[in-house]
Design a protein around this motif. Structure first.
Motif, PDB file in Angstrom:
ATOM      1  N   GLN A  93     -25.741  92.240  -1.250  1.00 44.94           N
ATOM      2  CA  GLN A  93     -27.039  92.176  -0.587  1.00 44.94           C
ATOM      3  C   GLN A  93     -27.066  93.168   0.569  1.00 44.94           C
ATOM      4  N   ALA A  94     -28.267  93.592   0.945  1.00 45.05           N
ATOM      5  CA  ALA A  94     -28.401  94.546   2.045  1.00 45.05           C
ATOM      6  C   ALA A  94     -27.810  93.959   3.324  1.00 45.05           C
ATOM      7  N   PRO A  95     -27.070  94.747   4.080  1.00 42.45           N
ATOM      8  CA  PRO A  95     -26.410  94.227   5.294  1.00 42.45           C
ATOM      9  C   PRO A  95     -27.384  93.800   6.376  1.00 42.45           C
ATOM     10  N   THR A  96     -28.633  94.200   6.283  1.00 42.78           N
ATOM     11  CA  THR A  96     -29.630  93.800   7.283  1.00 42.78           C
ATOM     12  C   THR A  96     -30.102  92.359   7.091  1.00 42.78           C
ATOM     13  N   VAL A  97     -29.827  91.782   5.929  1.00 42.19           N
ATOM     14  CA  VAL A  97     -30.222  90.402   5.656  1.00 42.19           C
ATOM     15  C   VAL A  97     -29.311  89.452   6.427  1.00 42.19           C
ATOM     16  N   ILE A  98     -29.906  88.452   7.059  1.00 40.70           N
ATOM     17  CA  ILE A  98     -29.123  87.460   7.806  1.00 40.70           C
ATOM     18  C   ILE A  98     -28.675  86.387   6.822  1.00 40.70           C
ATOM     19  N   ASP A  99     -27.493  86.598   6.253  1.00 41.65           N
ATOM     20  CA  ASP A  99     -26.991  85.667   5.242  1.00 41.65           C
ATOM     21  C   ASP A  99     -26.556  84.354   5.876  1.00 41.65           C
ATOM     22  N   VAL A 100     -26.204  83.385   5.038  1.00 38.83           N
ATOM     23  CA  VAL A 100     -25.817  82.070   5.551  1.00 38.83           C
ATOM     24  C   VAL A 100     -24.546  82.161   6.384  1.00 38.83           C
ATOM     25  N   SER A 101     -23.657  83.066   6.014  1.00 40.49           N
ATOM     26  CA  SER A 101     -22.441  83.254   6.814  1.00 40.49           C
ATOM     27  C   SER A 101     -22.786  83.646   8.250  1.00 40.49           C
ATOM     28  N   THR A 102     -23.750  84.546   8.404  1.00 39.64           N
ATOM     29  CA  THR A 102     -24.175  84.962   9.743  1.00 39.64           C
ATOM     30  C   THR A 102     -24.913  83.831  10.450  1.00 39.64           C
ATOM     31  N   GLN A 103     -25.704  83.092   9.721  1.00 38.89           N
ATOM     32  CA  GLN A 103     -26.418  81.957  10.311  1.00 38.89           C
ATOM     33  C   GLN A 103     -25.442  80.947  10.916  1.00 38.89           C
ATOM     34  N   SER A 154     -38.354  79.287  19.516  1.00 37.07           N
ATOM     35  CA  SER A 154     -39.659  78.857  19.004  1.00 37.07           C
ATOM     36  C   SER A 154     -39.889  79.490  17.647  1.00 37.07           C
ATOM     37  N   TYR A 155     -40.858  78.966  16.914  1.00 39.35           N
ATOM     38  CA  TYR A 155     -41.170  79.461  15.582  1.00 39.35           C
ATOM     39  C   TYR A 155     -42.461  80.271  15.614  1.00 39.35           C
ATOM     40  N   ALA A 156     -42.558  81.234  14.707  1.00 42.28           N
ATOM     41  CA  ALA A 156     -43.692  82.159  14.704  1.00 42.28           C
ATOM     42  C   ALA A 156     -45.019  81.405  14.606  1.00 42.28           C
ATOM     43  N   CYS A 157     -45.162  80.550  13.620  1.00 46.36           N
ATOM     44  CA  CYS A 157     -46.360  79.717  13.489  1.00 46.36           C
ATOM     45  C   CYS A 157     -46.094  78.661  12.432  1.00 46.36           C
ATOM     46  N   ARG A 158     -46.968  77.686  12.368  1.00 49.37           N
ATOM     47  CA  ARG A 158     -46.775  76.580  11.439  1.00 49.37           C
ATOM     48  C   ARG A 158     -46.788  77.043   9.985  1.00 49.37           C
ATOM     49  N   ASN A 159     -47.638  77.986   9.670  1.00 52.75           N
ATOM     50  CA  ASN A 159     -47.776  78.450   8.292  1.00 52.75           C
ATOM     51  C   ASN A 159     -46.982  79.713   7.999  1.00 52.75           C
ATOM     52  N   CYS A 160     -46.153  80.128   8.929  1.00 56.70           N
ATOM     53  CA  CYS A 160     -45.357  81.345   8.717  1.00 56.70           C
ATOM     54  C   CYS A 160     -44.100  80.998   7.921  1.00 56.70           C
ATOM     55  N   THR A 161     -44.301  80.810   6.634  1.00 59.47           N
ATOM     56  CA  THR A 161     -43.215  80.458   5.720  1.00 59.47           C
ATOM     57  C   THR A 161     -43.440  81.220   4.413  1.00 59.47           C
ATOM     58  N   SER A 162     -42.621  80.958   3.431  1.00 64.46           N
ATOM     59  CA  SER A 162     -42.796  81.574   2.113  1.00 64.46           C
ATOM     60  C   SER A 162     -43.698  80.742   1.220  1.00 64.46           C
ATOM     61  N   ALA A 163     -44.269  79.649   1.763  1.00 58.77           N
ATOM     62  CA  ALA A 163     -45.039  78.713   0.953  1.00 58.77           C
ATOM     63  C   ALA A 163     -46.546  78.894   1.096  1.00 58.77           C
ATOM     64  N   GLY A 164     -46.989  79.818   1.950  1.00 58.75           N
ATOM     65  CA  GLY A 164     -48.416  79.970   2.197  1.00 58.75           C
ATOM     66  C   GLY A 164     -48.962  78.858   3.066  1.00 58.75           C
ATOM     67  N   PHE A 178     -29.879  75.609   7.192  1.00 57.62           N
ATOM     68  CA  PHE A 178     -29.413  76.947   6.832  1.00 57.62           C
ATOM     69  C   PHE A 178     -29.938  77.254   5.441  1.00 57.62           C
ATOM     70  N   GLY A 179     -30.186  78.534   5.178  1.00 58.15           N
ATOM     71  CA  GLY A 179     -30.634  78.864   3.832  1.00 58.15           C
ATOM     72  C   GLY A 179     -31.414  80.151   3.752  1.00 58.15           C
ATOM     73  N   ASP A 180     -32.358  80.174   2.807  1.00 60.48           N
ATOM     74  CA  ASP A 180     -33.104  81.399   2.503  1.00 60.48           C
ATOM     75  C   ASP A 180     -34.598  81.192   2.740  1.00 60.48           C
ATOM     76  N   PHE A 222     -32.207  77.831  10.962  1.00 58.74           N
ATOM     77  CA  PHE A 222     -31.552  79.139  11.047  1.00 58.74           C
ATOM     78  C   PHE A 222     -31.726  79.970   9.772  1.00 58.74           C
ATOM     79  N   ALA A 223     -32.460  79.452   8.798  1.00 60.47           N
ATOM     80  CA  ALA A 223     -32.596  80.128   7.510  1.00 60.47           C
ATOM     81  C   ALA A 223     -33.402  81.420   7.635  1.00 60.47           C
ATOM     82  N   TYR A 224     -33.113  82.370   6.737  1.00 61.73           N
ATOM     83  CA  TYR A 224     -33.838  83.640   6.722  1.00 61.73           C
ATOM     84  C   TYR A 224     -34.047  84.131   5.296  1.00 61.73           C
TER      85      TYR A 224
END
Length: 364
Positions: free
Chosen positions: A152-162, A109-119, A94-96, A138-140
């Motif tokens: 935070q914007a209600p459209t964000v999937i926070d940890v509580s929702t996760q 399934s996951y979008a792709c191997r490199n589909c992260t915030s790390a490049g 869980f997380g961000d 489950f992180a977003y």
């Protein structure tokens, strides 16, 4: 001829300093005094045996009570769940954005191997590469603990929702289709509480959205209360092994470094992490049969930035404007940067982080 008193045969002595005689052929001859004395002796003898019996029974019941208490306490006081790194086959996260892999909740399934915030791959991917653990991430992006607490914007999937919405759809009340997909991941193994490690890495957005609040101490306490409630809920669902990760030194990220708010962010991060540590200690006391680890990302990131050369990094302060095309932008190879952009570390840092997390978990 009657026997004289001198000729009687003594058969019992020392009763009230008297001697009682039985007659020979004429049977028992007792005076009234002798009868009383005999009854006193019998009563005294009976009382001695009675009190010995009571004493024995008292000791017996004490023993029974002690054994009963010991048996009860062995069940009433749960033993900690023993963490065994080699038995782990599942990691639930869980997380961000530091953790997200953009899990599709329909296909799992996951979008792709490199589909992260790390490049590139993030720490979860690198960790599962070397362990073959099954990852349920489950992180977003942009997630705080709870959107309402930090506006935070209600459209964000926070940890509580996760925790309360996404996790149950797979592990609490899944559809038949979801159950089949999950089962297909565990063909030759079984997922159990002992084989599952649950991680939560959150706090960056909680701080980013509230760094200039007047009373961040009270705010952090409120955040930690919400955080702990989520962990309690997971425990009630059968989760027993947690690794909670603290906030890294984002004051050194380009977003804040060398700005007028750098010191404020640094102080905010430290305050948040101190309360996280206190919460974890409270969880250990409140849930003695569960396992709680605190991985210190703050210290590890600082170590890398204070000593980057052995890790083949040459820039810890800036980032390439277009990390996908470094040469066109006269940038160094992305692996030489600590930061991919103004807030997120590169995939190289994530790879190093995964190795250190693995080292940490093996040592537990």
């Amino acid at each position: 001829m009657e026997s004289s008193s001198a000729e009687r045969n003594p058969i019992l002595k020392d009763v009230g300093q008297q001697v009682i005689y039985y007659g020979g052929d004429d049977g028992l001859h007792e005076t009234e005094e002798e009868t009383v004395q005999l009854n006193v002796y019998k009563r005294s003898l009976g009382e001695r045996y009675f009190f010995k019996y009571i004493k024995k029974m008292h000791l017996f019941f004490l023993l029974v009570i002690s054994l009963t208490v010991m048996v009860y306490m062995s069940f009433a006081t749960p033993l900690p769940l023993s963490f065994n790194y080699d038995k782990i086959n599942t990691i639930i996260s869980f997380g961000d954005s530091y953790t997200t892999r953009y899990l599709d909740m329909k296909s799992l399934s996951y979008a792709c191997r490199n589909c992260t915030s790390a490049g590139g791959p993030n720490w979860v991917i690198y960790l599962t590469d070397t362990t073959n653990w099954i990852s349920w991430d489950f992180a977003y992006n942009s997630a705080p603990i709870n959107n309402n607490i930090v506006n935070q914007a209600p459209t964000v999937i926070d940890v509580s929702t996760q925790v309360r919405d996404l996790y149950p759809k797979i592990f609490v009340s899944p559809t038949e289709e979801i159950s089949d997909i999950v089962a297909s991941k565990y063909k030759d193994m079984m997922r159990t509480p002992e084989s599952t490690l649950t991680t939560i890495w959150v706090g960056i957005n909680d701080i980013d959205l509230t760094y200039d609040y007047a009373d961040t101490d009270a705010l952090d306490s409120k955040i930690m209360q919400a955080y702990q409630v989520l962990i309690d809920e997971l425990i009630n669902e059968g989760v027993h092994q947690f690794m909670l990760i603290n906030v890294p030194p984002i004051d050194r990220a380009p977003m804040w470094h060398n700005t007028r708010n750098e010191n404020l962010i640094r102080s905010r991060v430290r305050g948040y992490n101190e309360k996280l540590k206190i919460m974890i200690e409270g969880l250990k006391k409140g849930h003695p049969k569960d396992t709680f680890f605190e991985y210190d990302a703050w210290s590890y990131f600082n170590m890398l930035m204070d000593n980057p050369k052995p890790y083949n990094m040459t820039d810890i302060d800036t980032f390439c404007p277009d990390w996908a095309h470094p040469e066109e932008n006269n940038c160094k190879p992305i692996e030489e940067y600590f930061w991919l952009n103004d807030l997120h570390p590169t995939f190289h840092v994530h790879e190093l982080l995964a190795k250190d997390i693995q080292r940490y978990l093996r040592s537990q």
